[in-house]
Design a protein around this motif. Structure first.
Motif, PDB file in Angstrom:
ATOM      1  N   GLY A   7       0.590  -1.541   0.099  1.00 34.24           N
ATOM      2  CA  GLY A   7       0.115  -0.135  -0.013  1.00 34.24           C
ATOM      3  C   GLY A   7       0.629   1.278   0.413  1.00 34.24           C
ATOM      4  N   GLU A   8       0.707   2.511   0.523  1.00 37.35           N
ATOM      5  CA  GLU A   8       0.918   3.666   0.467  1.00 37.35           C
ATOM      6  C   GLU A   8       1.239   3.518   1.696  1.00 37.35           C
ATOM      7  N   THR A   9       2.433   4.361   1.906  1.00 37.37           N
ATOM      8  CA  THR A   9       2.900   5.136   3.571  1.00 37.37           C
ATOM      9  C   THR A   9       4.360   5.926   3.541  1.00 37.37           C
ATOM     10  N   ILE A  10       3.862   7.214   4.317  1.00 42.57           N
ATOM     11  CA  ILE A  10       4.608   8.147   3.862  1.00 42.57           C
ATOM     12  C   ILE A  10       5.551   8.105   4.675  1.00 42.57           C
ATOM     13  N   CYS A  11       6.681   8.866   4.157  1.00 45.57           N
ATOM     14  CA  CYS A  11       8.233   8.999   4.392  1.00 45.57           C
ATOM     15  C   CYS A  11       8.801   9.767   4.699  1.00 45.57           C
ATOM     16  N   LYS A  12       8.721  10.980   6.336  1.00 46.72           N
ATOM     17  CA  LYS A  12       8.691  12.108   6.614  1.00 46.72           C
ATOM     18  C   LYS A  12      10.117  12.793   6.089  1.00 46.72           C
ATOM     19  N   PRO A  13      10.359  13.925   6.004  1.00 46.81           N
ATOM     20  CA  PRO A  13      11.582  13.821   5.242  1.00 46.81           C
ATOM     21  C   PRO A  13      12.664  14.242   6.402  1.00 46.81           C
ATOM     22  N   GLU A  14      13.735  13.770   5.218  1.00 49.82           N
ATOM     23  CA  GLU A  14      15.093  13.206   6.159  1.00 49.82           C
ATOM     24  C   GLU A  14      15.188  12.649   6.864  1.00 49.82           C
ATOM     25  N   ASP A  15      14.401  11.393   6.901  1.00 50.20           N
ATOM     26  CA  ASP A  15      13.282  10.494   7.371  1.00 50.20           C
ATOM     27  C   ASP A  15      13.951   9.269   6.562  1.00 50.20           C
ATOM     28  N   SER A  16      14.001   7.818   6.918  1.00 53.74           N
ATOM     29  CA  SER A  16      13.153   6.122   5.989  1.00 53.74           C
ATOM     30  C   SER A  16      12.659   5.465   6.822  1.00 53.74           C
ATOM     31  N   LEU A  17      12.165   4.440   6.299  1.00 54.82           N
ATOM     32  CA  LEU A  17      10.929   3.883   6.436  1.00 54.82           C
ATOM     33  C   LEU A  17      11.886   2.191   6.313  1.00 54.82           C
ATOM     34  N   ILE A  18      12.123   1.706   7.513  1.00 58.84           N
ATOM     35  CA  ILE A  18      12.914  -0.064   7.881  1.00 58.84           C
ATOM     36  C   ILE A  18      11.711  -0.848   7.655  1.00 58.84           C
ATOM     37  N   LYS A  19      12.807  -1.911   7.239  1.00 56.53           N
ATOM     38  CA  LYS A  19      12.014  -3.343   6.246  1.00 56.53           C
ATOM     39  C   LYS A  19      10.755  -2.460   5.338  1.00 56.53           C
ATOM     40  N   VAL A  20      11.161  -2.041   4.438  1.00 50.83           N
ATOM     41  CA  VAL A  20       9.775  -2.427   4.009  1.00 50.83           C
ATOM     42  C   VAL A  20       9.856  -3.618   2.661  1.00 50.83           C
ATOM     43  N   ILE A  21      10.847  -4.112   2.183  1.00 50.83           N
ATOM     44  CA  ILE A  21      10.396  -5.599   1.736  1.00 50.83           C
ATOM     45  C   ILE A  21      11.575  -6.288   2.114  1.00 50.83           C
ATOM     46  N   SER A  22      11.592  -7.689   2.623  1.00 48.75           N
ATOM     47  CA  SER A  22      12.539  -8.431   3.424  1.00 48.75           C
ATOM     48  C   SER A  22      11.933  -9.401   2.586  1.00 48.75           C
ATOM     49  N   ILE A  23      13.344 -10.376   1.492  1.00 51.97           N
ATOM     50  CA  ILE A  23      12.880 -11.223   1.268  1.00 51.97           C
ATOM     51  C   ILE A  23      14.270 -12.432   1.371  1.00 51.97           C
ATOM     52  N   PRO A  24      13.855 -13.807   1.785  1.00 56.66           N
ATOM     53  CA  PRO A  24      13.956 -15.338   2.004  1.00 56.66           C
ATOM     54  C   PRO A  24      14.993 -15.496   1.668  1.00 56.66           C
ATOM     55  N   LYS A  25      16.173 -15.946   2.009  1.00 51.35           N
ATOM     56  CA  LYS A  25      17.496 -15.831   1.198  1.00 51.35           C
ATOM     57  C   LYS A  25      17.390 -17.753   0.823  1.00 51.35           C
ATOM     58  N   ARG A  26      16.233 -18.134   0.625  1.00 48.75           N
ATOM     59  CA  ARG A  26      15.562 -19.407   0.409  1.00 48.75           C
ATOM     60  C   ARG A  26      15.144 -19.700  -1.235  1.00 48.75           C
ATOM     61  N   LEU A  27      14.685 -18.251  -1.507  1.00 48.19           N
ATOM     62  CA  LEU A  27      13.824 -18.372  -2.613  1.00 48.19           C
ATOM     63  C   LEU A  27      15.115 -17.724  -3.996  1.00 48.19           C
ATOM     64  N   VAL A  28      15.773 -17.002  -3.619  1.00 44.98           N
ATOM     65  CA  VAL A  28      16.856 -16.597  -4.593  1.00 44.98           C
ATOM     66  C   VAL A  28      17.455 -17.921  -4.190  1.00 44.98           C
ATOM     67  N   GLU A  29      18.006 -18.881  -3.547  1.00 45.90           N
ATOM     68  CA  GLU A  29      18.928 -19.271  -3.614  1.00 45.90           C
ATOM     69  C   GLU A  29      18.718 -21.107  -4.699  1.00 45.90           C
ATOM     70  N   ASN A  30      16.665 -21.152  -4.428  1.00 46.19           N
ATOM     71  CA  ASN A  30      16.181 -22.264  -5.206  1.00 46.19           C
ATOM     72  C   ASN A  30      15.451 -21.785  -6.169  1.00 46.19           C
ATOM     73  N   ASP A  31      15.971 -20.674  -7.085  1.00 41.86           N
ATOM     74  CA  ASP A  31      15.304 -19.756  -7.857  1.00 41.86           C
ATOM     75  C   ASP A  31      15.826 -19.287  -8.825  1.00 41.86           C
ATOM     76  N   SER A  32      16.272 -19.074  -9.799  1.00 37.96           N
ATOM     77  CA  SER A  32      17.988 -18.156 -10.042  1.00 37.96           C
ATOM     78  C   SER A  32      17.598 -17.710 -11.357  1.00 37.96           C
ATOM     79  N   THR A  33      16.335 -17.841 -11.954  1.00 35.33           N
ATOM     80  CA  THR A  33      15.169 -16.427 -12.439  1.00 35.33           C
ATOM     81  C   THR A  33      14.812 -15.488 -11.595  1.00 35.33           C
ATOM     82  N   PHE A  34      14.916 -15.714 -10.409  1.00 32.91           N
ATOM     83  CA  PHE A  34      13.976 -15.043  -8.571  1.00 32.91           C
ATOM     84  C   PHE A  34      14.438 -13.199  -9.521  1.00 32.91           C
ATOM     85  N   LYS A  35      13.427 -12.558  -9.736  1.00 32.31           N
ATOM     86  CA  LYS A  35      13.371 -11.172 -10.042  1.00 32.31           C
ATOM     87  C   LYS A  35      12.251 -10.187  -9.065  1.00 32.31           C
ATOM     88  N   THR A  36      12.275  -9.674  -8.430  1.00 30.47           N
ATOM     89  CA  THR A  36      11.876  -8.718  -7.320  1.00 30.47           C
ATOM     90  C   THR A  36       9.850  -8.395  -7.639  1.00 30.47           C
TER      91      THR A  36
END
Length: 265
Positions: free
Chosen positions: A62-91
């Motif tokens: 969805g939509e998340t507001i990031c304040k001026p001069e700030d950051s949003l932590i952990k907006v995407i987290s991809i398990p290592k197994r997904l990348v290791e098990n599929d060489s064609t994986f693209k976010t």
């Protein structure tokens, strides 16, 4: 013409359009790769993440507001197994990530303001396309835009004071809709949260940098011929988030209501 910032710009920006001021940082550990969103500008930024198909990893959907001069932590987290098990994986096969400057404002929070013309005193230009122009001013993002017919090399000034939140000047090409995301431009964030877009600038035609404070009438750029356009001109529009809003100028309040008229500063 509209810049296609939907940048999605008109005006939306995609995850692979990183800059030094709006970017993603990445951390990798034994279990996952995690992305954080970083906003170094003086304006709030709305991050948008949408699923394209069912996924097996975390996203801040969805939509998340990031304040001026700030950051949003952990907006995407991809398990290592997904990348290791599929060489064609693209976010990008699973999610769409974009962002736009500002937040949606209530109408009563937008200040009544008379704008300066976005060009120098004693200059005179013809309006190629005004409000609700049939060629490219029919979308929500551009319905109140004004195209000033302007030769390459003329000086563009700030129509209203504010902070520069986006400035890009490396593009060299122009043409049809396929070039709509290749227009050099400046975006200025105003004190009421609205944003002014100055589009189709010349290559290396930006005279300011992100987080500069510019005053109304101050030179900020050089007119050009880049992006989605058939003729050199300045595309000027003010938006509430991603919607164009009607504005009035000090010189004459109904500027933009008609195409084909000449306007002198």
């Amino acid at each position: 013409m509209k810049r296609g910032f939907l940048i999605v710009w008109t005006l939306l920006f995609f995850i692979n359009v990183n800059s030094q001021d709006i970017t993603f940082t990445k951390t990798v550990d034994d279990t996952a790769t995690t992305y954080n969103f970083v906003n170094k500008t003086y304006a709030p930024v709305t991050l948008k993440i949408a699923k394209l198909k069912e996924i097996e990893f975390f996203i801040k959907e969805g939509e998340t507001i990031c304040k001026p001069e700030d950051s949003l932590i952990k907006v995407i987290s991809i398990p290592k197994r997904l990348v290791e098990n599929d060489s064609t994986f693209k976010t990008e096969d699973f999610i769409n990530v974009s962002y736009s400057f500002g937040i949606r404002l209530f109408k009563d929070s937008i200040k009544s303001h008379l704008y300066e013309l976005p060009f120098q005193r004693k200059k005179r230009y013809k309006i190629m396309q005004g409000f609700n122009g049939k060629f490219s001013h029919s979308s929500e993002q551009s319905r109140y835009a004004i195209d000033f017919k302007m030769p390459i090399g003329d000086t563009i000034v700030a129509a209203r004071s504010g902070y520069v939140v986006h400035a890009i000047s490396h593009f060299t090409e122009r043409g049809g809709r396929e070039f709509r995301n290749k227009a050099n431009q400046i975006i200025v964030f105003h004190d009421d949260g609205t944003l002014a877009f100055y589009v189709h600038l010349d290559t290396n035609g930006v005279l300011v940098k992100v987080n500069d404070y510019v005053k109304a009438g101050q030179p900020i750029g050089i007119s050009g011929f880049t992006g989605f356009t058939t003729k050199p001109h300045l595309h000027f529009v003010v938006r509430n988030f991603d919607s164009a809003i009607p504005i009035e100028f000090k010189k004459q309040k109904n500027i933009g209501s008609k195409s084909g008229v000449w306007i002198k500063n």
